[in-house]
Write a protein that holds these residues in place. Structure first.
Motif, PDB file in Angstrom:
ATOM      1  N   LEU A   1       3.455  14.666  16.644  1.00  0.00           N
ATOM      2  CA  LEU A   1       4.389  15.042  15.586  1.00  0.00           C
ATOM      3  C   LEU A   1       3.718  14.776  14.244  1.00  0.00           C
ATOM      4  CD1 LEU A   1       8.194  14.286  15.393  1.00  0.00           C
ATOM      5  CD2 LEU A   1       6.775  14.256  13.373  1.00  0.00           C
ATOM      6  N   LEU A   2       3.535  15.838  13.482  1.00  0.00           N
ATOM      7  CA  LEU A   2       2.979  15.756  12.141  1.00  0.00           C
ATOM      8  C   LEU A   2       4.137  15.866  11.151  1.00  0.00           C
ATOM      9  CD1 LEU A   2       0.369  15.855  10.303  1.00  0.00           C
ATOM     10  CD2 LEU A   2       0.686  18.344  10.322  1.00  0.00           C
ATOM     11  N   GLN A   3       4.214  14.914  10.225  1.00  0.00           N
ATOM     12  CA  GLN A   3       5.327  14.878   9.265  1.00  0.00           C
ATOM     13  C   GLN A   3       4.790  14.929   7.834  1.00  0.00           C
ATOM     14  OE1 GLN A   3       8.230  11.328   8.628  1.00  0.00           O
ATOM     15  NE2 GLN A   3       9.223  12.740  10.061  1.00  0.00           N
ATOM     16  N   VAL A   4       5.335  15.859   7.067  1.00  0.00           N
ATOM     17  CA  VAL A   4       4.993  15.999   5.655  1.00  0.00           C
ATOM     18  C   VAL A   4       6.199  15.547   4.841  1.00  0.00           C
ATOM     19  CG1 VAL A   4       4.268  17.572   3.821  1.00  0.00           C
ATOM     20  CG2 VAL A   4       3.467  17.935   6.176  1.00  0.00           C
ATOM     21  N   GLY A   5       5.995  14.579   3.960  1.00  0.00           N
ATOM     22  CA  GLY A   5       7.089  14.045   3.160  1.00  0.00           C
ATOM     23  C   GLY A   5       6.867  14.257   1.670  1.00  0.00           C
TER      24      GLY A   5
ATOM     25  N   ASP B   1       0.857  -1.183   0.000  1.00  0.00           N
ATOM     26  CA  ASP B   1       0.000   0.000   0.000  1.00  0.00           C
ATOM     27  C   ASP B   1       0.895   1.234   0.000  1.00  0.00           C
ATOM     28  OD1 ASP B   1       0.749  -0.526   2.838  1.00  0.00           O
ATOM     29  OD2 ASP B   1      -0.414   1.295   3.159  1.00  0.00           O
ATOM     30  N   ILE B   2       0.358   2.365  -0.457  1.00  0.00           N
ATOM     31  CA  ILE B   2       1.206   3.548  -0.634  1.00  0.00           C
ATOM     32  C   ILE B   2       1.609   4.169   0.696  1.00  0.00           C
ATOM     33  CG2 ILE B   2       0.231   3.998  -2.911  1.00  0.00           C
ATOM     34  CD1 ILE B   2      -1.289   6.378  -1.690  1.00  0.00           C
ATOM     35  N   GLU B   3       0.765   4.062   1.732  1.00  0.00           N
ATOM     36  CA  GLU B   3       1.105   4.687   3.015  1.00  0.00           C
ATOM     37  C   GLU B   3       2.260   3.956   3.690  1.00  0.00           C
ATOM     38  OE1 GLU B   3      -3.158   6.620   4.291  1.00  0.00           O
ATOM     39  OE2 GLU B   3      -2.912   4.457   4.346  1.00  0.00           O
ATOM     40  N   GLY B   4       2.229   2.632   3.719  1.00  0.00           N
ATOM     41  CA  GLY B   4       3.339   1.887   4.276  1.00  0.00           C
ATOM     42  C   GLY B   4       4.621   2.107   3.495  1.00  0.00           C
ATOM     43  N   ALA B   5       4.516   2.173   2.148  1.00  0.00           N
ATOM     44  CA  ALA B   5       5.696   2.400   1.326  1.00  0.00           C
ATOM     45  C   ALA B   5       6.292   3.776   1.570  1.00  0.00           C
ATOM     46  CB  ALA B   5       5.335   2.236  -0.153  1.00  0.00           C
ATOM     47  N   LEU B   6       5.464   4.806   1.623  1.00  0.00           N
ATOM     48  CA  LEU B   6       5.958   6.167   1.845  1.00  0.00           C
ATOM     49  C   LEU B   6       6.572   6.333   3.228  1.00  0.00           C
ATOM     50  CD1 LEU B   6       3.012   8.126   0.206  1.00  0.00           C
ATOM     51  CD2 LEU B   6       5.391   8.172  -0.573  1.00  0.00           C
ATOM     52  N   GLN B   7       6.039   5.642   4.216  1.00  0.00           N
ATOM     53  CA  GLN B   7       6.555   5.770   5.574  1.00  0.00           C
ATOM     54  C   GLN B   7       7.870   5.031   5.786  1.00  0.00           C
ATOM     55  OE1 GLN B   7       6.190   7.539   8.045  1.00  0.00           O
ATOM     56  NE2 GLN B   7       6.654   6.452   9.938  1.00  0.00           N
ATOM     57  N   TRP B   8       8.025   3.836   5.188  1.00  0.00           N
ATOM     58  CA  TRP B   8       9.147   2.986   5.573  1.00  0.00           C
ATOM     59  C   TRP B   8      10.226   2.826   4.515  1.00  0.00           C
ATOM     60  CZ3 TRP B   8       8.959   3.099  10.408  1.00  0.00           C
ATOM     61  CH2 TRP B   8       7.781   2.932  11.131  1.00  0.00           C
ATOM     62  N   ASN B   9       9.952   3.121   3.257  1.00  0.00           N
ATOM     63  CA  ASN B   9      10.995   2.993   2.231  1.00  0.00           C
ATOM     64  C   ASN B   9      10.611   3.780   0.986  1.00  0.00           C
ATOM     65  OD1 ASN B   9      13.049   2.279   0.516  1.00  0.00           O
ATOM     66  ND2 ASN B   9      12.718   0.084   0.644  1.00  0.00           N
ATOM     67  N   PRO B  10      11.190   4.970   0.792  1.00  0.00           N
ATOM     68  CA  PRO B  10      10.788   5.801  -0.354  1.00  0.00           C
ATOM     69  C   PRO B  10      11.058   5.144  -1.702  1.00  0.00           C
ATOM     70  CG  PRO B  10      12.766   6.678   0.704  1.00  0.00           C
ATOM     71  CD  PRO B  10      12.226   5.627   1.615  1.00  0.00           C
TER      72      PRO B  10
ATOM     73  N   LEU C   1      -2.851  10.756   5.361  1.00  0.00           N
ATOM     74  CA  LEU C   1      -3.214  11.147   4.004  1.00  0.00           C
ATOM     75  C   LEU C   1      -2.002  10.977   3.111  1.00  0.00           C
ATOM     76  CD1 LEU C   1      -5.223  12.518   2.002  1.00  0.00           C
ATOM     77  CD2 LEU C   1      -4.282  14.719   2.771  1.00  0.00           C
ATOM     78  N   ALA C   2      -2.166  10.319   1.958  1.00  0.00           N
ATOM     79  CA  ALA C   2      -1.029  10.060   1.079  1.00  0.00           C
ATOM     80  C   ALA C   2      -1.472  10.045  -0.378  1.00  0.00           C
ATOM     81  CB  ALA C   2      -0.364   8.724   1.430  1.00  0.00           C
ATOM     82  N   MET C   3      -0.494  10.356  -1.250  1.00  0.00           N
ATOM     83  CA  MET C   3      -0.757  10.298  -2.686  1.00  0.00           C
ATOM     84  C   MET C   3       0.519   9.918  -3.404  1.00  0.00           C
ATOM     85  SD  MET C   3      -2.858  13.051  -4.988  1.00  0.00           S
ATOM     86  CE  MET C   3      -3.602  12.553  -6.539  1.00  0.00           C
TER      87      MET C   3
ATOM     88  N   LYS D   1      10.279   5.542 -15.339  1.00  0.00           N
ATOM     89  CA  LYS D   1      11.287   5.255 -14.315  1.00  0.00           C
ATOM     90  C   LYS D   1      11.135   6.164 -13.094  1.00  0.00           C
ATOM     91  CE  LYS D   1      14.872   3.558 -17.478  1.00  0.00           C
ATOM     92  NZ  LYS D   1      14.943   2.205 -16.868  1.00  0.00           N
ATOM     93  N   HIS D   2      10.249   7.148 -13.168  1.00  0.00           N
ATOM     94  CA  HIS D   2      10.113   8.150 -12.113  1.00  0.00           C
ATOM     95  C   HIS D   2       8.757   8.010 -11.416  1.00  0.00           C
ATOM     96  CE1 HIS D   2      13.539  10.100 -14.103  1.00  0.00           C
ATOM     97  NE2 HIS D   2      12.875   9.915 -15.239  1.00  0.00           N
ATOM     98  N   THR D   3       8.779   7.990 -10.094  1.00  0.00           N
ATOM     99  CA  THR D   3       7.556   7.952  -9.303  1.00  0.00           C
ATOM    100  C   THR D   3       7.668   8.987  -8.195  1.00  0.00           C
ATOM    101  OG1 THR D   3       7.454   5.561  -9.682  1.00  0.00           O
ATOM    102  CG2 THR D   3       5.936   6.477  -8.058  1.00  0.00           C
ATOM    103  N   PHE D   4       6.575   9.721  -7.956  1.00  0.00           N
ATOM    104  CA  PHE D   4       6.576  10.779  -6.956  1.00  0.00           C
ATOM    105  C   PHE D   4       5.495  10.490  -5.911  1.00  0.00           C
ATOM    106  CE2 PHE D   4       8.059  12.478 -10.953  1.00  0.00           C
ATOM    107  CZ  PHE D   4       9.190  13.215 -10.608  1.00  0.00           C
ATOM    108  N   GLY D   5       5.695  11.014  -4.728  1.00  0.00           N
ATOM    109  CA  GLY D   5       4.715  10.832  -3.680  1.00  0.00           C
ATOM    110  C   GLY D   5       4.709  11.995  -2.709  1.00  0.00           C
ATOM    111  N   VAL D   6       3.591  12.191  -2.047  1.00  0.00           N
ATOM    112  CA  VAL D   6       3.477  13.195  -0.986  1.00  0.00           C
ATOM    113  C   VAL D   6       2.634  12.591   0.128  1.00  0.00           C
ATOM    114  CG1 VAL D   6       1.447  14.285  -2.031  1.00  0.00           C
ATOM    115  CG2 VAL D   6       2.871  15.580  -0.425  1.00  0.00           C
ATOM    116  N   SER D   7       2.999  12.873   1.363  1.00  0.00           N
ATOM    117  CA  SER D   7       2.304  12.276   2.508  1.00  0.00           C
ATOM    118  C   SER D   7       2.189  13.274   3.639  1.00  0.00           C
ATOM    119  CB  SER D   7       3.045  11.025   2.996  1.00  0.00           C
ATOM    120  OG  SER D   7       4.393  11.327   3.319  1.00  0.00           O
TER     121      SER D   7
END
Length: 431
Positions: free
Chosen positions: A159-163, A45-54, A106-108, A116-122
């Motif tokens: 703690l609110l984190q924006v990535g 899922d995108i939330e687990g991926a964004l949190q633990w391994n970009p 919240l994630a996208m 070859k390029h993938t972007f994300g924001v969380s």
């Protein structure tokens, strides 16, 4: 409009009850939480991926948005014992009455087929703790300050984190990723042990202090052609400005303000995964480095009787998750997380307002694939401290070369807790 959105996100995350891994949430979102937080080498899922391994967001080749909210109920209890001059002991306990707290995420991810390029924001609430132990006449640590206790013990930290994440796919099997992060933290503690006490008025109460921080995360991800996957990531320490507390004594008179720096620890994660048509398996190991982090590295009393820091140890975390895909459109998930205790017994009292210790956590969840665009996820979590964290009551006036923390002979303070949470999530995949 942007300021209103930010305010809503902050308001939603300022009611954290307890994190489970020290003061770090063990998982993000219903999907990742139901897998025990394991995702470093198994991006499902995108939330687990964004949190633990970009780097792992490279597996997503569509634009996906996900929103989750959980309701956390914690049940910490604090116990204390003090000796009396007659050789007897006074003992008591106090239960927390903080209630239920929301946990949003919240994630996208912006992916594209054959790119070859993938972007994300969380926007994740990644950390928090909080208690409300009412004043008591039977539990010594909650005695009124006029009777030698701390009175009502109350805390609230978030703690609110924006990535902002970028992954590059070097080959069909190997990706790298990077994620700069911006943080907002808020802390309130009453009474405020980080402030210097008055000899006549005791420790003051504080207002809500806040600080901004920054950091980053890097990662690598490998996936084979036969279902095996592996990932490694490192999230740097999150460096914050000082928390500045405005203080007021219990009689209403103003107290001097104080400052405290509380960074967020660096985290090393490694994980493996294996997938077939019938199941997905994930296993993560994490190391959280509290010992070299401002706010957690130091411990003991300052010369003026304020607490110098939490004094937490580095901890290891093991997360394992299994998703069974035996029923079409209805996968079931099971997760387990084991956490070390970061709190040494000789300084246990410094963490009575932050007893974020859950050694064993059990999760169950499921998803429902409505159609190719919409998926609904749900998770249930139960955590337990599996025993008490305990140590002596401490008094700065009793500090000596042989008693560095001012332990009161024959005294004891301890705490334990359970946590329960339900979480629901919604994800939408665009064409």
């Amino acid at each position: 409009m942007k300021r209103k959105i930010l305010f809503i996100l902050l308001a939603m995350t300022t009611s954290f009850a307890f994190a489970q891994t020290g003061h770090l949430m063990q998982g993000i979102g219903a999907f990742n939480m139901s897998m025990g937080g394991a995702s470093t080498g198994q991006p499902l899922d995108i939330e687990g991926a964004l949190q633990w391994n970009p780097a792992s967001i490279s597996v997503f080749n569509h634009k996906i948005i996900s929103f989750d909210v959980g309701l956390m109920a914690s049940s910490p209890t604090i116990y204390s014992t003090v000796p009396t001059q007659t050789g007897t002991y006074i003992s008591g306990s106090t239960e927390d009455d903080k209630g239920i707290s929301p946990l949003p995420a919240l994630a996208m991810v912006f992916g594209k087929e054959n790119s070859k390029h993938t972007f994300g924001v969380s926007v994740f609430g990644v950390s928090g703790f909080g208690v409300t132990f009412p004043e008591s006449t039977t539990n010594p640590i909650n005695f009124p300050q006029s009777m030698g206790g701390f009175g009502r013990l109350e805390s609230n930290y978030m703690l609110l984190q924006v990535g902002f994440t970028y992954a590059y796919q070097i080959s069909d099997n190997f990706s790298v990723g990077i994620e700069p992060t911006i943080d907002y933290a808020s802390l309130k503690v009453n009474p405020n042990p980080l402030a210097s006490p008055s000899q006549t008025l005791g420790y003051p109460n504080s207002d809500n202090a806040s600080a901004f921080g920054f950091g980053g995360q890097i990662g690598v991800f490998y996936r084979s052609d036969f279902g095996f996957k592996m990932g490694v990531s490192y999230k740097t320490e999150q460096y914050f400005s000082d928390l500045t507390f405005s203080n007021t004594y219990l009689d209403g008179s103003p107290a001097p303000e104080n400052k405290f720096k509380m960074n967020f620890p660096s985290i090393f994660s490694v994980g493996v995964g294996y997938s077939t048509d019938k199941f997905d398996f994930a296993l993560d190991y994490r190391r959280i480095f509290y010992e070299n982090t401002d706010g957690f590295e130091n411990t003991g009393w300052t010369e003026t009787g304020a607490v110098a820091g939490f004094g937490w140890k580095n901890i290891s975390v093991l997360s394992v998750g299994l998703q069974l895909k035996l029923i079409n459109k209805l996968p079931f998930r099971f997760g387990y997380t084991y956490n070390d205790n970061p709190i040494d017994s000789d300084v246990a009292m410094y963490s009575v307002e932050a007893p974020a210790v859950v050694k064993n956590a059990f999760q169950f969840g499921f998803g429902y694939i409505v159609n190719k665009h919409i998926t609904i996820n749900a998770a249930f979590h139960h955590g337990t401290s599996s025993g008490k964290t305990s140590g002596p009551l401490l008094n700065p006036s009793m500090v000596s070369s042989t008693n560095p923390y001012g332990a009161i002979p024959g005294s004891d303070v301890s705490y334990d807790m359970t946590t329960n949470m339900v979480m629901f999530g919604f994800s939408y995949t665009f064409d």
